[in-house]
Motif scaffolding. Structure first.
Motif, PDB file in Angstrom:
ATOM      1  N   MET A  73      -0.591   3.912 -14.265  1.00  0.00           N
ATOM      2  CA  MET A  73      -1.488   3.072 -13.489  1.00  0.00           C
ATOM      3  C   MET A  73      -2.341   3.933 -12.565  1.00  0.00           C
ATOM      4  SD  MET A  73      -0.655  -0.182 -11.018  1.00  0.00           S
ATOM      5  CE  MET A  73      -0.082   0.697  -9.573  1.00  0.00           C
ATOM      6  N   ILE A  74      -3.640   3.658 -12.524  1.00  0.00           N
ATOM      7  CA  ILE A  74      -4.544   4.364 -11.636  1.00  0.00           C
ATOM      8  C   ILE A  74      -4.946   3.440 -10.480  1.00  0.00           C
ATOM      9  CG2 ILE A  74      -6.811   5.453 -11.408  1.00  0.00           C
ATOM     10  CD1 ILE A  74      -6.617   6.344 -14.284  1.00  0.00           C
ATOM     11  N   GLN A  75      -4.799   3.946  -9.263  1.00  0.00           N
ATOM     12  CA  GLN A  75      -5.142   3.187  -8.061  1.00  0.00           C
ATOM     13  C   GLN A  75      -6.252   3.915  -7.310  1.00  0.00           C
ATOM     14  OE1 GLN A  75      -3.611   0.170  -6.026  1.00  0.00           O
ATOM     15  NE2 GLN A  75      -5.765   0.615  -5.644  1.00  0.00           N
ATOM     16  N   GLU A  76      -7.412   3.296  -7.200  1.00  0.00           N
ATOM     17  CA  GLU A  76      -8.498   3.900  -6.438  1.00  0.00           C
ATOM     18  C   GLU A  76      -8.241   3.700  -4.944  1.00  0.00           C
ATOM     19  OE1 GLU A  76     -12.424   2.717  -7.489  1.00  0.00           O
ATOM     20  OE2 GLU A  76     -12.159   3.128  -9.634  1.00  0.00           O
ATOM     21  N   ILE A  77      -8.414   4.780  -4.181  1.00  0.00           N
ATOM     22  CA  ILE A  77      -8.284   4.722  -2.720  1.00  0.00           C
ATOM     23  C   ILE A  77      -9.485   5.445  -2.114  1.00  0.00           C
ATOM     24  CG2 ILE A  77      -6.915   5.454  -0.717  1.00  0.00           C
ATOM     25  CD1 ILE A  77      -4.408   5.102  -2.311  1.00  0.00           C
ATOM     26  N   ASN A  78     -10.048   4.870  -1.081  1.00  0.00           N
ATOM     27  CA  ASN A  78     -11.193   5.469  -0.418  1.00  0.00           C
ATOM     28  C   ASN A  78     -10.804   6.832   0.159  1.00  0.00           C
ATOM     29  OD1 ASN A  78     -13.136   6.173   1.685  1.00  0.00           O
ATOM     30  ND2 ASN A  78     -13.930   4.096   1.459  1.00  0.00           N
ATOM     31  N   PRO A  79     -11.460   7.933  -0.279  1.00  0.00           N
ATOM     32  CA  PRO A  79     -11.057   9.260   0.166  1.00  0.00           C
ATOM     33  C   PRO A  79     -11.370   9.560   1.627  1.00  0.00           C
ATOM     34  CG  PRO A  79     -13.043   9.395  -1.160  1.00  0.00           C
ATOM     35  CD  PRO A  79     -12.566   7.971  -1.253  1.00  0.00           C
ATOM     36  N   ASN A  80     -12.264   8.795   2.213  1.00  0.00           N
ATOM     37  CA  ASN A  80     -12.628   9.013   3.620  1.00  0.00           C
ATOM     38  C   ASN A  80     -11.882   8.090   4.569  1.00  0.00           C
ATOM     39  OD1 ASN A  80     -14.660  11.033   3.017  1.00  0.00           O
ATOM     40  ND2 ASN A  80     -15.919   9.352   2.246  1.00  0.00           N
ATOM     41  N   HIS A  81     -11.646   6.873   4.116  1.00  0.00           N
ATOM     42  CA  HIS A  81     -10.946   5.874   4.934  1.00  0.00           C
ATOM     43  C   HIS A  81      -9.914   5.152   4.062  1.00  0.00           C
ATOM     44  CE1 HIS A  81     -13.933   6.535   8.074  1.00  0.00           C
ATOM     45  NE2 HIS A  81     -14.875   6.387   7.158  1.00  0.00           N
ATOM     46  N   PRO A  82      -8.773   5.808   3.820  1.00  0.00           N
ATOM     47  CA  PRO A  82      -7.751   5.211   2.945  1.00  0.00           C
ATOM     48  C   PRO A  82      -7.308   3.838   3.432  1.00  0.00           C
ATOM     49  CG  PRO A  82      -7.238   7.497   3.456  1.00  0.00           C
ATOM     50  CD  PRO A  82      -8.357   7.107   4.359  1.00  0.00           C
ATOM     51  N   GLU A  83      -7.315   2.867   2.516  1.00  0.00           N
ATOM     52  CA  GLU A  83      -6.919   1.503   2.873  1.00  0.00           C
ATOM     53  C   GLU A  83      -5.407   1.433   3.115  1.00  0.00           C
ATOM     54  OE1 GLU A  83     -10.253   1.275  -0.281  1.00  0.00           O
ATOM     55  OE2 GLU A  83      -8.496   2.521   0.160  1.00  0.00           O
ATOM     56  N   PRO A  84      -4.979   0.967   4.300  1.00  0.00           N
ATOM     57  CA  PRO A  84      -3.549   0.935   4.639  1.00  0.00           C
ATOM     58  C   PRO A  84      -2.683   0.206   3.622  1.00  0.00           C
ATOM     59  CG  PRO A  84      -4.858   0.564   6.600  1.00  0.00           C
ATOM     60  CD  PRO A  84      -5.823   0.553   5.446  1.00  0.00           C
ATOM     61  N   ARG A  85      -3.157  -0.904   3.075  1.00  0.00           N
ATOM     62  CA  ARG A  85      -2.316  -1.655   2.126  1.00  0.00           C
ATOM     63  C   ARG A  85      -2.107  -0.870   0.837  1.00  0.00           C
ATOM     64  NH1 ARG A  85      -5.226  -3.954  -1.885  1.00  0.00           N
ATOM     65  NH2 ARG A  85      -7.492  -4.124  -1.629  1.00  0.00           N
ATOM     66  N   LYS A  86      -3.105  -0.083   0.447  1.00  0.00           N
ATOM     67  CA  LYS A  86      -2.971   0.735  -0.757  1.00  0.00           C
ATOM     68  C   LYS A  86      -2.046   1.930  -0.501  1.00  0.00           C
ATOM     69  CE  LYS A  86      -7.437  -0.514  -2.796  1.00  0.00           C
ATOM     70  NZ  LYS A  86      -8.759  -0.013  -3.284  1.00  0.00           N
ATOM     71  N   ILE A  87      -2.154   2.498   0.688  1.00  0.00           N
ATOM     72  CA  ILE A  87      -1.247   3.590   1.065  1.00  0.00           C
ATOM     73  C   ILE A  87       0.193   3.068   1.097  1.00  0.00           C
ATOM     74  CG2 ILE A  87      -0.556   5.147   2.928  1.00  0.00           C
ATOM     75  CD1 ILE A  87      -3.035   6.090   1.422  1.00  0.00           C
ATOM     76  N   LYS A  88       0.368   1.864   1.606  1.00  0.00           N
ATOM     77  CA  LYS A  88       1.706   1.264   1.649  1.00  0.00           C
ATOM     78  C   LYS A  88       2.288   1.135   0.250  1.00  0.00           C
ATOM     79  CE  LYS A  88       4.211  -2.849   3.240  1.00  0.00           C
ATOM     80  NZ  LYS A  88       4.090  -4.197   3.867  1.00  0.00           N
ATOM     81  N   ASN A  89       1.463   0.767  -0.703  1.00  0.00           N
ATOM     82  CA  ASN A  89       1.909   0.634  -2.091  1.00  0.00           C
ATOM     83  C   ASN A  89       2.363   1.988  -2.643  1.00  0.00           C
ATOM     84  OD1 ASN A  89       2.154  -0.675  -4.757  1.00  0.00           O
ATOM     85  ND2 ASN A  89       0.372   0.569  -5.291  1.00  0.00           N
ATOM     86  N   VAL A  90       1.604   3.047  -2.340  1.00  0.00           N
ATOM     87  CA  VAL A  90       1.972   4.394  -2.781  1.00  0.00           C
ATOM     88  C   VAL A  90       3.321   4.799  -2.182  1.00  0.00           C
ATOM     89  CG1 VAL A  90       1.338   6.832  -2.762  1.00  0.00           C
ATOM     90  CG2 VAL A  90      -0.443   5.097  -3.031  1.00  0.00           C
ATOM     91  N   VAL A  91       3.485   4.525  -0.905  1.00  0.00           N
ATOM     92  CA  VAL A  91       4.715   4.895  -0.199  1.00  0.00           C
ATOM     93  C   VAL A  91       5.920   4.153  -0.775  1.00  0.00           C
ATOM     94  CG1 VAL A  91       5.918   4.695   2.015  1.00  0.00           C
ATOM     95  CG2 VAL A  91       3.604   5.637   1.925  1.00  0.00           C
ATOM     96  N   GLU A  92       5.746   2.898  -1.138  1.00  0.00           N
ATOM     97  CA  GLU A  92       6.848   2.130  -1.735  1.00  0.00           C
ATOM     98  C   GLU A  92       7.293   2.756  -3.051  1.00  0.00           C
ATOM     99  OE1 GLU A  92       5.337  -1.832  -1.995  1.00  0.00           O
ATOM    100  OE2 GLU A  92       5.777  -2.311   0.111  1.00  0.00           O
ATOM    101  N   ILE A  93       6.327   3.224  -3.821  1.00  0.00           N
ATOM    102  CA  ILE A  93       6.652   3.879  -5.089  1.00  0.00           C
ATOM    103  C   ILE A  93       7.426   5.177  -4.835  1.00  0.00           C
ATOM    104  CG2 ILE A  93       5.616   5.121  -7.051  1.00  0.00           C
ATOM    105  CD1 ILE A  93       3.413   2.925  -7.014  1.00  0.00           C
ATOM    106  N   LEU A  94       6.971   5.966  -3.874  1.00  0.00           N
ATOM    107  CA  LEU A  94       7.672   7.214  -3.529  1.00  0.00           C
ATOM    108  C   LEU A  94       9.080   6.933  -3.021  1.00  0.00           C
ATOM    109  CD1 LEU A  94       4.767   9.084  -1.698  1.00  0.00           C
ATOM    110  CD2 LEU A  94       5.832   9.794  -3.847  1.00  0.00           C
ATOM    111  N   ALA A  95       9.202   5.938  -2.160  1.00  0.00           N
ATOM    112  CA  ALA A  95      10.499   5.610  -1.575  1.00  0.00           C
ATOM    113  C   ALA A  95      11.504   5.137  -2.626  1.00  0.00           C
ATOM    114  CB  ALA A  95      10.330   4.537  -0.490  1.00  0.00           C
ATOM    115  N   ASN A  96      10.987   4.635  -3.745  1.00  0.00           N
ATOM    116  CA  ASN A  96      11.848   4.170  -4.826  1.00  0.00           C
ATOM    117  C   ASN A  96      12.054   5.234  -5.900  1.00  0.00           C
ATOM    118  OD1 ASN A  96      12.418   1.503  -3.893  1.00  0.00           O
ATOM    119  ND2 ASN A  96      10.360   0.868  -4.492  1.00  0.00           N
TER     120      ASN A  96
END
Length: 208
Positions: free
Chosen positions: A1-24
């Motif tokens: 799965m590819i998730q686009e994230i703004n490289p200048n202003h990362p969207e918090p909800r998208k970062i949260k999704n990335v962190v959940e994947i790492l934490a699991n």
């Protein structure tokens, strides 16, 4: 799965999704100020071992990892006054600093000399991920296991190694030049790999 994230202003909800994947226990590909990297939670040994297999790399060659800043580095490495002043001038930036590891670092991430390679990239996405996770993530370049070729776009990563990665973070175009690796062991600077970064700046910092 590819998730686009703004490289200048990362969207918090998208970062949260990335962190959940790492934490699991997930493995991600993500942009830095040099290459797209592959990483996982520093404290997930099983995931680290999967990355070793993916990269076809010996565990005698530990990966570097990303910290969120100087304060974070001091938790995972022995930072002398000299090292602190040097890194303060150059970070965030395209450098990997080799330092003596602290007891916080998992054994699988230490060299035989008990050293670690630490990065603080100048890229909002990976810094936001580390800050939200609360501790470092592994950092190794995304490469084709067959050829060793650098995979420079999220699509290339998906085509070549997507089967082994849980999420690919698309942060747009990155520099495509490796970080410079600099040892600060015993307060004696040694350039182990010349890559991106201003060496004149490093020289000035070393003399300060």
């Amino acid at each position: 799965m590819i998730q686009e994230i703004n490289p200048n202003h990362p969207e918090p909800r998208k970062i949260k999704n990335v962190v959940e994947i790492l934490a699991n226990g997930g493995i991600i590909a993500y942009p830095t100020d040099t290459f797209y990297g592959i990483g996982c939670d520093l404290f997930n040994k099983a995931s680290i071992e999967k990355i070793y297999l993916l990269k076809r790399r010996s565990q005698q060659q530990p990966f570097s990892f990303i910290c969120s800043g100087l304060k974070n580095i001091s938790e995972y490495a022995q930072v002398t006054n000299y090292a602190y002043k040097t890194m303060k001038r150059l970070l965030p930036g395209p450098y990997t600093f080799v330092l003596e590891g602290s007891r916080m670092v998992p054994r699988i991430m230490l060299t035989k000399r008990q050293t670690v390679g630490i990065r603080v990239p100048d890229h909002p996405i990976c810094l936001a991920i580390v800050e939200a996770l609360g501790h470092p993530i592994i950092s190794t370049s995304a490469t084709d296991p067959e050829t060793g070729e650098i995979l420079s776009t999220p699509r290339d990563i998906q085509d070549k190694i997507g089967h082994a990665i849980d999420l690919i973070v698309d942060g747009g175009v990155v520099q495509g030049v490796p970080s410079s690796v600099i040892s600060l062991i015993d307060d004696t600077p040694e350039i182990l790999r010349e890559g991106a970064g201003d060496f004149a700046s490093f020289t000035r910092a070393a003399k300060a």
